[in-house]
Design a protein around this motif. Sequence first.
Motif, PDB file in Angstrom:
ATOM      1  N   LEU A 197       0.839  -1.188   0.000  1.00 58.10           N
ATOM      2  CA  LEU A 197       0.000   0.000   0.000  1.00 58.10           C
ATOM      3  C   LEU A 197       0.880   1.246   0.000  1.00 58.10           C
ATOM      4  O   LEU A 197       1.883   1.310   0.707  1.00 58.10           O
ATOM      5  N   GLY A 198       0.498   2.227  -0.804  1.00 61.27           N
ATOM      6  CA  GLY A 198       1.243   3.474  -0.841  1.00 61.27           C
ATOM      7  C   GLY A 198       2.488   3.427  -1.691  1.00 61.27           C
ATOM      8  O   GLY A 198       3.320   4.344  -1.623  1.00 61.27           O
ATOM      9  N   LYS A 199       2.599   2.362  -2.511  1.00 57.25           N
ATOM     10  CA  LYS A 199       3.767   2.239  -3.381  1.00 57.25           C
ATOM     11  C   LYS A 199       3.354   1.779  -4.772  1.00 57.25           C
ATOM     12  O   LYS A 199       2.231   1.331  -4.987  1.00 57.25           O
ATOM     13  N   LYS A 200       4.270   1.903  -5.711  1.00 53.47           N
ATOM     14  CA  LYS A 200       4.010   1.440  -7.069  1.00 53.47           C
ATOM     15  C   LYS A 200       4.222  -0.067  -7.128  1.00 53.47           C
ATOM     16  O   LYS A 200       5.174  -0.606  -6.547  1.00 53.47           O
ATOM     17  N   PHE A 209      -0.058   2.610  -8.946  1.00 56.12           N
ATOM     18  CA  PHE A 209       0.150   3.067  -7.576  1.00 56.12           C
ATOM     19  C   PHE A 209      -1.088   2.676  -6.779  1.00 56.12           C
ATOM     20  O   PHE A 209      -2.219   2.940  -7.202  1.00 56.12           O
ATOM     21  N   VAL A 210      -0.898   2.028  -5.632  1.00 48.89           N
ATOM     22  CA  VAL A 210      -2.007   1.531  -4.819  1.00 48.89           C
ATOM     23  C   VAL A 210      -2.199   2.423  -3.597  1.00 48.89           C
ATOM     24  O   VAL A 210      -1.250   2.668  -2.839  1.00 48.89           O
ATOM     25  N   TYR A 211      -3.425   2.928  -3.420  1.00 48.53           N
ATOM     26  CA  TYR A 211      -3.725   3.765  -2.261  1.00 48.53           C
ATOM     27  C   TYR A 211      -5.177   3.551  -1.845  1.00 48.53           C
ATOM     28  O   TYR A 211      -5.830   2.622  -2.339  1.00 48.53           O
ATOM     29  N   LEU A 212      -5.674   4.359  -0.923  1.00 48.79           N
ATOM     30  CA  LEU A 212      -7.054   4.250  -0.447  1.00 48.79           C
ATOM     31  C   LEU A 212      -7.868   5.431  -0.958  1.00 48.79           C
ATOM     32  O   LEU A 212      -7.409   6.582  -0.902  1.00 48.79           O
ATOM     33  N   ASP A 213      -9.074   5.173  -1.449  1.00 54.05           N
ATOM     34  CA  ASP A 213      -9.917   6.272  -1.934  1.00 54.05           C
ATOM     35  C   ASP A 213     -10.612   6.970  -0.770  1.00 54.05           C
ATOM     36  O   ASP A 213     -10.331   6.677   0.408  1.00 54.05           O
ATOM     37  N   GLY A 214     -11.526   7.892  -1.078  1.00 54.26           N
ATOM     38  CA  GLY A 214     -12.196   8.666  -0.045  1.00 54.26           C
ATOM     39  C   GLY A 214     -13.024   7.833   0.920  1.00 54.26           C
ATOM     40  O   GLY A 214     -13.331   8.277   2.024  1.00 54.26           O
ATOM     41  N   GLU A 215     -13.378   6.608   0.515  1.00 54.80           N
ATOM     42  CA  GLU A 215     -14.154   5.721   1.383  1.00 54.80           C
ATOM     43  C   GLU A 215     -13.288   4.612   1.975  1.00 54.80           C
ATOM     44  O   GLU A 215     -13.788   3.578   2.421  1.00 54.80           O
ATOM     45  N   GLU A 216     -11.969   4.841   1.934  1.00 51.50           N
ATOM     46  CA  GLU A 216     -10.981   3.919   2.501  1.00 51.50           C
ATOM     47  C   GLU A 216     -10.973   2.557   1.813  1.00 51.50           C
ATOM     48  O   GLU A 216     -10.655   1.534   2.433  1.00 51.50           O
ATOM     49  N   ARG A 217     -11.292   2.534   0.520  1.00 49.76           N
ATOM     50  CA  ARG A 217     -11.227   1.298  -0.259  1.00 49.76           C
ATOM     51  C   ARG A 217      -9.937   1.286  -1.075  1.00 49.76           C
ATOM     52  O   ARG A 217      -9.490   2.322  -1.562  1.00 49.76           O
ATOM     53  N   LEU A 241      -2.170   3.236  13.605  1.00 52.04           N
ATOM     54  CA  LEU A 241      -3.480   3.205  14.268  1.00 52.04           C
ATOM     55  C   LEU A 241      -4.629   3.202  13.265  1.00 52.04           C
ATOM     56  O   LEU A 241      -5.569   2.415  13.386  1.00 52.04           O
ATOM     57  N   THR A 242      -4.565   4.074  12.274  1.00 56.80           N
ATOM     58  CA  THR A 242      -5.657   4.186  11.296  1.00 56.80           C
ATOM     59  C   THR A 242      -5.434   3.339  10.056  1.00 56.80           C
ATOM     60  O   THR A 242      -6.360   3.102   9.293  1.00 56.80           O
ATOM     61  N   GLU A 243      -4.155   2.908   9.844  1.00 56.62           N
ATOM     62  CA  GLU A 243      -3.747   2.152   8.656  1.00 56.62           C
ATOM     63  C   GLU A 243      -3.960   2.966   7.376  1.00 56.62           C
ATOM     64  O   GLU A 243      -4.147   2.421   6.302  1.00 56.62           O
ATOM     65  N   ARG A 244      -3.941   4.287   7.511  1.00 54.55           N
ATOM     66  CA  ARG A 244      -4.081   5.175   6.355  1.00 54.55           C
ATOM     67  C   ARG A 244      -2.727   5.751   5.965  1.00 54.55           C
ATOM     68  O   ARG A 244      -1.840   5.904   6.811  1.00 54.55           O
ATOM     69  N   ILE A 245      -2.588   6.076   4.690  1.00 47.52           N
ATOM     70  CA  ILE A 245      -1.375   6.750   4.225  1.00 47.52           C
ATOM     71  C   ILE A 245      -1.428   8.182   4.740  1.00 47.52           C
ATOM     72  O   ILE A 245      -2.401   8.905   4.522  1.00 47.52           O
TER      73      ILE A 245
END
Length: 281
Positions: free
Chosen positions: A4-7, A50-58, A122-126
Amino acid sequence: MVELGKKNTLTIARKVDFGCYLDGENLGEILIPKRYVSPHSIIGDKIDVFVYLDGEERLVATTEEPLAQVGDFACLKVNKVENVGAFLEWGVMKELLVPFSEQKIKMEEGRYYIVYVYIDPLTERITASMKLEKFMSKEPATYKFNDEVSLMIWTQTEFGYKAIINKQHLGILYKNEVFKKLTLGQKVTGYIKKVREDGKIDLTLDKQGYTKIDAIAQKILDVLDKAGGSLPYNDKTDPEVIYKIFGVSKKVFKQSIGNLFKQRIIELTDKGFNRVKGETE
């Protein structure tokens, strides 16, 4: 392993009307929206994303190029400030959050800041943080004198410039040894001058020792020959002028001139120095 958060290079597992699902291996299937997929793509094709989370954390994938990935230090612009923190432009659709708790000073819209990109445990968010020191390597620096390193200029102090070394450590370029303008986030090649007993690291933009001096000596001779064999520079010339003409500090310039004089390649005068008549490279 997909991160997550990388290419990542992922394989198309199945196609749907609104895009494709990629085989995210340990992360499961990851959607890449239709606008990022070639209409000629088929199941089994590999795509750099690139892999990340959208506005709904998907989980979502994009072919957009991020300005920074997880584990990077980067100089990014604040797009807006809201009640949870500052949101940075980082090259993909969803902006990157710097929570107020991760700001060393209050961030302002439109300004650029050096941040570190990481996954909040804690949140597992980038997330991004201005508190760079806590993300530096805890291992003692093992650099040696004259090691070439990659630097990112972090901030300017009364002593000079703080710089991030190889994405791992902090060092300082002293202002009396820097003869060109350096800017926030600028990436330059530097060299290790000294690793102190307290762990602090002194840096330089010029490689020290005879190897550097010899290279500069050749550059001086090239400039000298283009000028017709005579140049009006000596140990009284301003350091800024020396750097502008030759690209080195005055100290290195003087050492090089001294070596050329000892080899009788040049002669020194009150006004500068000349190529010794009959000497060629």
